[in-house]
Write a protein that holds these residues in place. Structure first.
Motif, PDB file in Angstrom:
ATOM      1  N   ALA A 158      30.209 -42.414  36.113  1.00  0.00           N
ATOM      2  CA  ALA A 158      29.173 -42.484  37.134  1.00  0.00           C
ATOM      3  C   ALA A 158      29.262 -41.330  38.138  1.00  0.00           C
ATOM      4  N   GLN A 159      30.366 -40.592  38.110  1.00  0.00           N
ATOM      5  CA  GLN A 159      30.564 -39.517  39.071  1.00  0.00           C
ATOM      6  C   GLN A 159      30.002 -38.193  38.551  1.00  0.00           C
ATOM      7  N   ASP A 160      29.636 -37.321  39.498  1.00  0.00           N
ATOM      8  CA  ASP A 160      29.187 -35.975  39.150  1.00  0.00           C
ATOM      9  C   ASP A 160      30.362 -35.010  39.024  1.00  0.00           C
ATOM     10  N   LYS A 161      31.488 -35.389  39.613  1.00  0.00           N
ATOM     11  CA  LYS A 161      32.674 -34.536  39.588  1.00  0.00           C
ATOM     12  C   LYS A 161      33.898 -35.405  39.359  1.00  0.00           C
ATOM     13  N   TYR A 162      34.802 -34.930  38.518  1.00  0.00           N
ATOM     14  CA  TYR A 162      36.062 -35.647  38.299  1.00  0.00           C
ATOM     15  C   TYR A 162      37.168 -34.620  38.086  1.00  0.00           C
ATOM     16  N   GLU A 163      38.077 -34.570  39.042  1.00  0.00           N
ATOM     17  CA  GLU A 163      39.133 -33.560  39.017  1.00  0.00           C
ATOM     18  C   GLU A 163      40.438 -34.171  38.524  1.00  0.00           C
ATOM     19  N   ILE A 164      41.076 -33.476  37.605  1.00  0.00           N
ATOM     20  CA  ILE A 164      42.395 -33.888  37.139  1.00  0.00           C
ATOM     21  C   ILE A 164      43.387 -32.769  37.423  1.00  0.00           C
ATOM     22  N   SER A 165      44.662 -33.115  37.409  1.00  0.00           N
ATOM     23  CA  SER A 165      45.719 -32.107  37.562  1.00  0.00           C
ATOM     24  C   SER A 165      46.680 -32.233  36.389  1.00  0.00           C
ATOM     25  N   PHE A 166      47.201 -31.104  35.939  1.00  0.00           N
ATOM     26  CA  PHE A 166      48.127 -31.102  34.818  1.00  0.00           C
ATOM     27  C   PHE A 166      49.011 -29.862  34.906  1.00  0.00           C
ATOM     28  N   GLU A 167      50.119 -29.903  34.187  1.00  0.00           N
ATOM     29  CA  GLU A 167      51.045 -28.785  34.160  1.00  0.00           C
ATOM     30  C   GLU A 167      50.680 -27.826  33.040  1.00  0.00           C
ATOM     31  N   ARG A 178      34.522 -33.187  34.673  1.00  0.00           N
ATOM     32  CA  ARG A 178      33.441 -34.153  34.410  1.00  0.00           C
ATOM     33  C   ARG A 178      32.456 -33.647  33.363  1.00  0.00           C
ATOM     34  N   GLY A 179      32.133 -32.353  33.405  1.00  0.00           N
ATOM     35  CA  GLY A 179      31.194 -31.803  32.434  1.00  0.00           C
ATOM     36  C   GLY A 179      31.738 -31.723  31.029  1.00  0.00           C
ATOM     37  N   LEU A 180      33.048 -31.975  30.867  1.00  0.00           N
ATOM     38  CA  LEU A 180      33.679 -31.933  29.552  1.00  0.00           C
ATOM     39  C   LEU A 180      33.897 -33.330  28.980  1.00  0.00           C
ATOM     40  N   ILE A 181      33.493 -34.355  29.748  1.00  0.00           N
ATOM     41  CA  ILE A 181      33.632 -35.750  29.307  1.00  0.00           C
ATOM     42  C   ILE A 181      32.256 -36.271  28.909  1.00  0.00           C
ATOM     43  N   PHE A 182      32.094 -36.640  27.640  1.00  0.00           N
ATOM     44  CA  PHE A 182      30.813 -37.140  27.154  1.00  0.00           C
ATOM     45  C   PHE A 182      30.771 -38.665  27.076  1.00  0.00           C
ATOM     46  N   ASP A 183      31.908 -39.283  26.805  1.00  0.00           N
ATOM     47  CA  ASP A 183      31.933 -40.747  26.732  1.00  0.00           C
ATOM     48  C   ASP A 183      33.375 -41.228  26.829  1.00  0.00           C
ATOM     49  N   LEU A 184      33.543 -42.385  27.477  1.00  0.00           N
ATOM     50  CA  LEU A 184      34.855 -43.030  27.603  1.00  0.00           C
ATOM     51  C   LEU A 184      34.663 -44.514  27.333  1.00  0.00           C
ATOM     52  N   LYS A 185      35.468 -45.068  26.426  1.00  0.00           N
ATOM     53  CA  LYS A 185      35.357 -46.481  26.108  1.00  0.00           C
ATOM     54  C   LYS A 185      36.752 -47.087  25.992  1.00  0.00           C
ATOM     55  N   ILE A 186      36.818 -48.401  26.151  1.00  0.00           N
ATOM     56  CA  ILE A 186      38.066 -49.117  25.948  1.00  0.00           C
ATOM     57  C   ILE A 186      37.732 -50.440  25.277  1.00  0.00           C
ATOM     58  N   SER A 187      38.547 -50.817  24.301  1.00  0.00           N
ATOM     59  CA  SER A 187      38.348 -52.105  23.646  1.00  0.00           C
ATOM     60  C   SER A 187      38.874 -53.203  24.552  1.00  0.00           C
ATOM     61  N   GLU A 188      38.482 -54.436  24.260  1.00  0.00           N
ATOM     62  CA  GLU A 188      38.986 -55.559  25.051  1.00  0.00           C
ATOM     63  C   GLU A 188      40.487 -55.686  24.867  1.00  0.00           C
ATOM     64  N   ILE A 189      41.188 -55.916  25.955  1.00  0.00           N
ATOM     65  CA  ILE A 189      42.639 -56.056  25.888  1.00  0.00           C
ATOM     66  C   ILE A 189      42.985 -57.415  25.281  1.00  0.00           C
ATOM     67  N   PRO A 190      43.674 -57.450  24.140  1.00  0.00           N
ATOM     68  CA  PRO A 190      44.029 -58.729  23.504  1.00  0.00           C
ATOM     69  C   PRO A 190      44.985 -59.529  24.374  1.00  0.00           C
ATOM     70  N   HIS A 191      44.967 -60.839  24.208  1.00  0.00           N
ATOM     71  CA  HIS A 191      45.851 -61.706  24.977  1.00  0.00           C
ATOM     72  C   HIS A 191      47.294 -61.602  24.490  1.00  0.00           C
ATOM     73  N   SER A 192      47.491 -61.322  23.220  1.00  0.00           N
ATOM     74  CA  SER A 192      48.844 -61.232  22.677  1.00  0.00           C
ATOM     75  C   SER A 192      49.534 -59.985  23.189  1.00  0.00           C
ATOM     76  N   SER A 193      50.774 -60.124  23.635  1.00  0.00           N
ATOM     77  CA  SER A 193      51.530 -58.976  24.142  1.00  0.00           C
ATOM     78  C   SER A 193      51.930 -58.032  23.027  1.00  0.00           C
ATOM     79  N   LEU A 194      51.741 -58.471  21.766  1.00  0.00           N
ATOM     80  CA  LEU A 194      52.103 -57.628  20.630  1.00  0.00           C
ATOM     81  C   LEU A 194      51.003 -56.621  20.316  1.00  0.00           C
TER      82      LEU A 194
END
Length: 221
Positions: free
Chosen positions: A129-138, A149-165
């Motif tokens: 939703a942001q127009d700018k997103y800054e990261i830092s790295f070595e 931000r201009g290099l990110i086209f899509d980000l998704k995450i699956s539902e976190i399962p209840h099992s700790s495994l």
């Protein structure tokens, strides 16, 4: 022109790109594949690769082309008998011209799996939703800050399962090619933002796209 799609997994993910290129050249010579050479004072086999992978990143969708008129399926079989462990040719095709995988590569889809510590939910929608997103790295011993931000086209995450495994999978679609965002750098930054900078995760490149977001497989194979 022969086109090949290959996977790079297991111990091969720690093989640098230049070493891998040399490994392919040696494998081509060992299996007796006939390849045309460049002209000039220092002729070499005409072999062309897609953009390199970062060390430690696995992939199911790497590509290269070879200037040869041999049978693609037979060439794939012969090459697979000569390549290092963890590198496997998955597909082969023949084209009249070199597709220039390095030039047409625009975006890639990565699957990231966190195995420890127990994962928490990262607010990926807020980033999109942001127009700018800054990261830092070595990089080369220095801390680099960059608006990605201009290099990110899509980000998704699956539902976190209840099992700790079980652990969640993230799917990132990021710029790849001339403008590139490494999935491991983005994930490391995201984990640090939620206090999990020491978390362990794996990255696997799943698909490669051109500028129209057409899968390279669909376009060339």
């Amino acid at each position: 022109m022969l086109l090949f799609k290959y996977a790079k997994v297991g111990s091969a993910v720690y093989t640098p790109h230049l070493v891998l290129m040399h490994s392919f050249t040696m494998a081509i010579r060992r299996c007796g594949l006939s390849v045309r050479f460049s002209e000039g004072f220092n002729p070499h086999e005409r072999i062309f690769f897609a953009p390199p992978l970062p060390i430690g990143t696995a992939s199911e969708c790497e590509y290269f082309s070879v200037d040869s008129s041999e049978n693609p399926q037979d060439s794939m079989k012969r090459l697979n008998g000569s390549l290092q462990e963890g590198v496997t040719i998955l597909k082969a095709a023949e084209r009249a011209e070199n597709p220039n995988f390095a030039a047409v590569s625009y975006a890639a889809e990565y699957e990231i799996t966190q195995s420890s510590p127990p994962p928490c939910v990262i607010d990926l929608k807020n980033i999109l939703a942001q127009d700018k997103y800054e990261i830092s790295f070595e990089q080369k011993g220095e801390t680099v800050k960059k608006d990605v931000r201009g290099l990110i086209f899509d980000l998704k995450i699956s539902e976190i399962p209840h099992s700790s495994l079980l652990t969640p999978n993230y799917l990132f679609t990021l710029a790849c090619g001339n403008q590139n965002l490494r999935a491991d750098r983005l994930m490391r930054h995201l984990l640090k933002s939620v206090g999990q900078e020491d978390a362990y995760f794996t990255v696997t490149k799943k698909r490669l796209f051109d500028k129209n977001f057409v899968d390279i497989d669909t376009r060339f194979f």
